[in-house]
Structures are given as structure tokens and as C-alpha cells.
Design an enzyme around this catalytic site. Structure first.
Site: not given
Lengths: 307, 393
Positions: A220, A258
Site C-alpha cells: 500500500e 493504517h
């Protein structure tokens, strides 16, 4: 075969008497995982009971290791106490500590990472779904499930999956299993900016594992761990590798769930990482629905059988 | 968590990082009392918003500059009146701008030279890194790109802390000597102590200046904190300014939902951060435009889904909703029931595409289909994304 853990690996659950740790300890027992003991300071001598299982609880990891011979622990301890729990596992000489806890302060992890440098214990996580090595039973029963992943979606086989994200790992595993392609080991390294094990560490292990025939690398935005892994793959890995990067539409400077998923500059965007993947010969999945397909394309191009 | 410049500078002073004398005011009635605490003479007036680029910003009424130099305190008072409660648009605020609810008056310091100094986490080494440059007052990214030799970095070993030799390296790199070197060294040490002890994610001083009399001062201050560590810093948590946050994001945080507004028209509701990001991406991939990031976490309770729907529908741009849940352990049928109850409770009129996968998914899909509600089911993420993009187009 597999990496990190085998179906018969004995594990400890640190925080087994908490809601979260207890719930997942039960699911691991149901999966056939060898949960040898629990650790909760002050509750030593009690038992964690689930169906026919009676798991002894210890006051310390050291006591639990001495009594059970466990080599791995999973940490479900709440954030303020999680760093201490990890260090206790390292001090007890475990091979592997998997920290599931989300929300550990970064400074704690900076100190932990420094403190465990050079020690034999490998840390995976924190803020991760854990590690699964599927078993040979129905719905992969009999495997080693450490953490919070759904065990039943797995299938024993030869694809290694590594990811920072839990649900994206499940997505990839589910696609593979639906195509009758099994997995050697699935590793969630976690979504925090400071973690114990990087994409590259796991890629090296998959590369060395003769039973892993192909790899799915899920990343990511934020940091450069995926880029580092991709460059190493280009130089060293002959196995087929498919990759996916989440966060192409994420606005710069915002944390996307996150703690580590934040675009800080031009080099940690999804577009930049995808470009490096392509350059390094990694078959890029255009969407998450395409992850298993992408690996099949890569395998076909290299004449590798995944099943 | 971000804080304002005036709050950051108050914190700097506590840790012995010198700043120009300054006073904040939140109402016009406070201007006189605030300015009375500063000496007569050149004064800066600084709009306090969390976005950068204030100096080059423009207010919605056409007034230019969110940071102004004034020759006298009387001028400063007048300028502050133009800024307070006015809306400032900068490159970082987006077109809506940000309402200025605090102005900060500071002594306008004489500048001999400008520098750059920041401390943040280096993810590659998992250590704090101190970044310093002789090129202050400009964008550090630009310096890094054009003249990387003018940037100096030291990586701090967390087991030892900032070592004296590292401070000397920075001082030498920045070219400080004599009394200036002594002052700057103390500033760097104190700034590092603050970074470490407050669990900061980043402290940035741009510019750090020296004055003709040899003082080193933090002329600006940008500080953010690790939100995971706020539980052990109540004094820092108290600095949170809810006016600076999207009301929808504040509401979401009450339900443990991670929500970030974007400017598209397809809302998403997803479990897991990675899946939530890639749900936005896949909408874009099929020609749509995502309205938000929304992670409901590992579970997806009915209460969370209802709260999520209400937050999503609070965005007037939203023309359709894409629910994407991988129910690995949670029962998909329970999730489906929650979605139906949520749709009924909020009286949803917009197109809704639901993609469920995982545990007990067949029952979950049957429940959705049998609800009598116009919910479209998607099989894969790609299938569902195509459907919602078509429905909204």
C-alpha cells in the site's frame, strides 16, 4: 512445507484471558492449531477451557516455555502493555513473536525494534492479522493459525502471500482457494510504520522455501518497503510474483486507516510503487479482484505450475 | 494529531526551544490585552489554521496573506481584525478554505539567516531522523530535489538518544560557529527531547533563524503527534482543535469508524483499511469517483453500519453507496441483516450495491435478496464496482 510455522508448531497466546485473545485462541483451537499455553500475569495455574481443550495459563512467557516447549507466541495484549509483552517473548528465547495489537505507540516500537536487534527472535507485526500455514484437513483444518485470519478460506499448497493488510490478504487467499490453488504460508506483516518483519524479509523466506512456487506481494501507499522488496525480487527471485498496491486514490498527507498508510512524497504513492513493480518484472494486479489471476499469468509466463 | 503554531511554540518554550515572544487572541476584544504584552514596534500577525501555505493564502473576501508583517502594533490590531473569523484559502486547505478562529501576534524578529530543522520518524531505519538544511524558509522537498548536498541528516539511536557528536555534525553542516553554535546546539538538543518525550510524529521549524545578535529562534513551528500515544499525554490531547477537523470525521471516530472525506460521489463502506483503500481505487478504475474512505474495522456491527450510513449520507455529493465486506469470521448473514436494518432506519433512497464474501455468504446474499429493498448484489469486487459506477452514471 512452509515458512515461519508448520502445522505442528506449538504456540502461546499472550493475553488469552482478554476478549479478543480468548476469542481467537478458540478459533485457532477449532482450526486444529496446537495452542500449548496462555500467558496472563497473575492468572498462572488457571486454565483456558474450550470444548475438549484445557489450555494451561502461565504467569510469564518464561514459565510457559519451560512447561510446554512452545517456540512461538501471539500477542493480543492491549497497546499500553504490548511492547512489554513482545520483549518478554524475545527474552524467553522464542523463535517467533506475532503481535496482533493495533494502536501501539510508534515510540514504543522504535525502542522494541532497537532492543531486539541481533536477537534470535523474529517479530511479525504489530497491527497485523498474523500468520497461517494451512493444514491438510477439510477447509485446511489442522494448520497453524496464529492471529485473527479466517482459517477455513485457506488450502494447503504452494503459493506464498505477504501483505500489510488483513482483509486484502483474505481476498487474495480466497481467490486462490476458489481456483483450487493452495498456499504454503500467508503472512500479514502489519500496517504500522515500524514493524518487526518487512515485505523483503518474507520474500527472502519464500524464495528459499522449495515448496513455495509462486508469491503474491500486497502493499500500500507509504514508506518504501514494497520498492525495496521489488528490487530484490528483480535481482534474486525466479519464482512468479504478482503484486498489488492499495491507495491509488488516497489523498496525500492523510492516514488511510493504517498508521503507516500515508503518502509523504512522490516516491511512496501507489503509482510510483506500481511503476517499480512493473520495472522489476512483477505481474501487477489492476484491481484486488485480479490478484490470483495475475499470479496465474506470471506462472504461465514462466511455465510454473501452482497447484 | 496536529496542533496550531501558537500551541507548538508554547510547547517549545516549555522544552527550552527559543521562539519570538508571542500572544494568541481568539476574539477582537482580546487584541488590546494581547498586544499589550508585546513591545512597541514591528509585529507579525499570523492566522492560526492547521494547513500550510498561510503566507501566500487569500481570504474569501479577497484580503491577501494569512501571515502579515506590521510596522506598528496599531497596524497589527487592524490586520488581525481582517483575519479573525475570515476564511483563509491556501494550497493545502482546498477550495473551501479554513475559518481563522485564532490569530497569533509575535514580535517581528530581525533575520540574519534562515535555516531548516525537522525531526521525524525514518521508516527505513525505524529511528528518529533529524533533518537540517542551510536553505530555510523554502519548501524542503524543493531543496532535496535541487540541492540535496545542502541537507544534513542524523539518525538517532533510540537506545542512546541524541549523541553530542551528532549535534556537532549538524552544527558543522549548518555552518554555525561561536555563540551561534552554542545556542543552536542547545536548541537542537531540546527540540529532540521534546520530540521524544511528547511522542511527536514530526516537529518542523521552517525557518529556524539567527538574529544579528547571534540568537537562534524558531520562527515557525509545525508539530504533530502520534495519535496512538495520546493516552499517555492528556496535556497534549487537550490541544486538539475540533474546529480544524471535518465534523463527519469527528462523528465517525465516536463509532470507531475510520472515515476520510474525498470529493467524489460514490460512498464506500468497507471492513479493513487495505480493502477500504482498494475499494476507492477500484471505483476509480471503472470510471467512477469515490466520495470517501471508510473502514468499519474487523467486525461490522449493526450500530456501526447505521452510523456509517448516516455519516455517508451527510455528504450531499453522494449519489450511490458501495458496501464491500469480507466477512472472514463474522457471519455474512448477520452483516446482511445489519445492512437491511440500517437501510430501513435511514430510509435510503440512493442506489446501493453490496458485495459480501466469506463466512455464511449464501445465507447473507439470500437475506439481502429477500429484503424487498432495491439492494443490488455484486459477486466480486470488480463486479460490484462496475454495477455501482453504472448506477450512478
Amino acid at each position: 512445507m512452509s515458512i515461519l510455522i508448520q502445522p505442528d508448531t506449538k504456540i502461546l497466546v499472550q493475553g488469552i484471558t482478554g476478549d479478543f485473545g480468548g476469542r481467537h485462541a478458540k478459533l485457532s483451537l477449532d482450526y486444529g492449531t496446537h495452542v500449548a499455553g496462555g500467558v496472563t500475569p497473575g492468572k498462572g495455574g488457571q486454565f483456558f477451557e474450550h470444548k475438549e481443550h484445557k489450555v494451561p495459563i502461565f504467569n510469564s512467557v518464561h514459565d510457559a516455555v519451560a512447561a510446554t516447549g512452545a517456540t512461538v507466541s501471539v500477542v493480543f495484549v492491549p497497546p499500553p502493555f504490548a511492547a512489554d509483552a513482545i520483549l518478554e517473548g524475545v527474552d524467553a528465547g522464542l523463535d517467533l513473536v506475532v503481535a496482533i495489537t493495533e494502536g501501539i505507540p510508534v515510540r514504543d516500537m522504535v525502542r522494541v525494534k532497537r532492543a531486539i536487534a541481533g536477537r534470535k527472535t523474529r517479530l511479525i507485526g504489530p497491527n497485523c492479522p498474523g500468520v497461517v500455514t494451512p493444514g491438510s484437513g477439510p477447509q485446511s483444518h489442522g494448520g497453524c493459525r496464529i492471529g485473527i485470519a479466517p482459517g477455513y478460506i485457506h488450502k494447503q499448497g504452494h503459493v506464498g502471500v505477504v501483505s500489510r493488510s488483513g482483509t486484502l490478504t483474505y481476498e487474495a487467499v480466497y481467490q486462490l482457494t476458489s481456483k483450487n490453488i493452495g498456499q504454503s504460508t500467508c503472512v500479514g506483516i502489519g500496517g504500522d510504520p515500524v514493524n518487526g518483519t518487512s515485505h523483503l524479509d518474507v520474500i527472502r523466506m519464500f524464495n528459499d522455501d522449495p515448496d513455495t512456487h509462486g508469491i503474491i506481494l500486497i502493499g500500500e501507499i507509504g514508506g518504501n518497503a514494497e520498492v525495496e522488496a521489488a528490487r530484490w525480487i528483480k535481482a534474486n527471485v525466479r519464482k512468479p510474483v504478482a503484486g498489488f498496491i492499495a491507495g491509488a486514490t488516497a489523498p496525500a498527507g492523510r492516514r488511510m486507516g493504517h498508521a503507516g498508510a500515508i503518502v509523504g512524497g512522490a516516491e511512496d504513492t501507489a503509482a510510483a510503487k506500481i511503476a517499480v513493480f512493473r520495472e522489476c518484472g512483477i505481474e501487477v494486479a489492476a484491481t484486488p479482484s485480479d490478484m490470483a489471476h495475475a499470479l496465474l499469468r506470471a506462472a504461465q509466463a514462466k511455465g510454473v505450475t501452482l497447484t | 494529531m496536529n496542533i496550531h503554531e501558537y500551541q507548538a511554540k508554547a510547547l517549545f518554550e516549555t522544552f527550552g526551544v527559543p521562539v519570538p515572544k508571542g500572544v494568541a487572541a481568539k476574539a477582537a476584544s482580546e487584541f488590546d490585552a494581547a498586544l499589550a504584552q508585546l513591545p512597541e514596534g514591528p509585529t507579525m500577525v499570523k492566522s492560526q489554521i492547521h494547513a500550510g501555505g498561510r503566507g501566500k493564502g487569500t481570504f474569501t473576501d479577497g484580503f491577501k496573506g494569512g501571515v502579515k508583517f506590521c510596522k506598528t502594533k496599531a497596524d497589527a490590531k487592524e490586520i488581525a481584525g481582517r483575519m479573525l473569523n475570515n476564511t483563509l484559502i491556501t494550497l493545502q486547505t482546498g477550495p473551501a478554505g479554513r475559518k481563522v478562529q485564532t490569530v497569533y501576534f509575535t514580535v517581528a524578529s530581525d533575520i540574519k539567516k534562515e535555516y531548516y530543522l525537522a525531526i521525524l520518524l525514518d521508516r527505513g531505519t525505524s529511528r528518529p531522523v533529524i533533518v537540517a538544511s542551510t536553505e530555510g524558509g523554502v519548501e524542503i522537498e524543493k531543496v532535496a530535489h535541487e540541492t540535496p548536498e545542502k541537507i544534513f541528516k542524523v539518525f538517532v539511536d533510540p537506545a542512546y538518544g541524541l549523541a553530542d557528536f551528532q549535534v556537532r555534525q549538524l552544527i558543522a553542516g549548518l555552518g554555525f560557529t561561536g555563540a551561534e553554535a552554542k545556542g543552536a546546539a542547545k536548541l537542537i538538543r531540546n527540540l529532540y527531547t521534546m520530540f521524544w518525550e511528547t511522542d511527536a510524529s514530526m516537529v518542523e521549524i521552517n525557518p529556524l533563524i539567527t538574529t544579528p545578535t547571534g540568537e537562534a529562534l524558531a520562527l515557525d513551528a509545525k508539530v504533530s503527534f502520534d495519535s496512538n500515544a495520546l493516552y499517555r499525554h492528556p496535556e497534549i490531547t487537550a490541544l486538539r482543535d475540533l474546529n480544524e477537523e471535518d465534523p463527519k470525521e469527528i462523528e465517525a471516530s465516536k463509532y470507531n469508524l475510520s472515515y476520510i472525506a474525498l470529493d467524489g460521489n460514490i460512498a464506500c463502506l468497507v471492513n479493513g483499511a487495505g480493502l477500504a483503500m482498494s475499494t476507492m481505487d477500484i471505483i476509480k478504475h471503472f470510471g467512477g469517483s469515490p466520495a470517501n474512505f471508510l473502514d468499519v474495522g474487523g467486525g461490522a456491527t449493526k450500530e456501526q453500519v447505521v452510523a456509517a450510513f448516516k455519516i455517508i449520507l451527510g455528504d450531499a455529493n453522494v449519489k450511490g453507496i458501495f458496501v464491500n465486506i469480507f466477512g472472514g469470521i463474522m457471519d455474512c448473514n448477520v452483516i446482511a441483516t445489519g445492512i437491511i436494518e440500517a437501510v430501513r432506519e435511514v430510509g435510503l433512497k440512493l442506489p446501493l450495491v453490496v458485495r459480501l464474501e466469506g463466512n455464511n455468504v449464501t445465507a447473507g446474499k439470500a437475506t439481502l435478496a429477500g429484503s424487498g429493498l432495491p439492494i443490488v448484489s455484486g459477486d466480486t469486487m470488480a463486479d460490484a464496482a462496475r454495477k455501482i459506477v453504472q448506477l450512478v452514471a
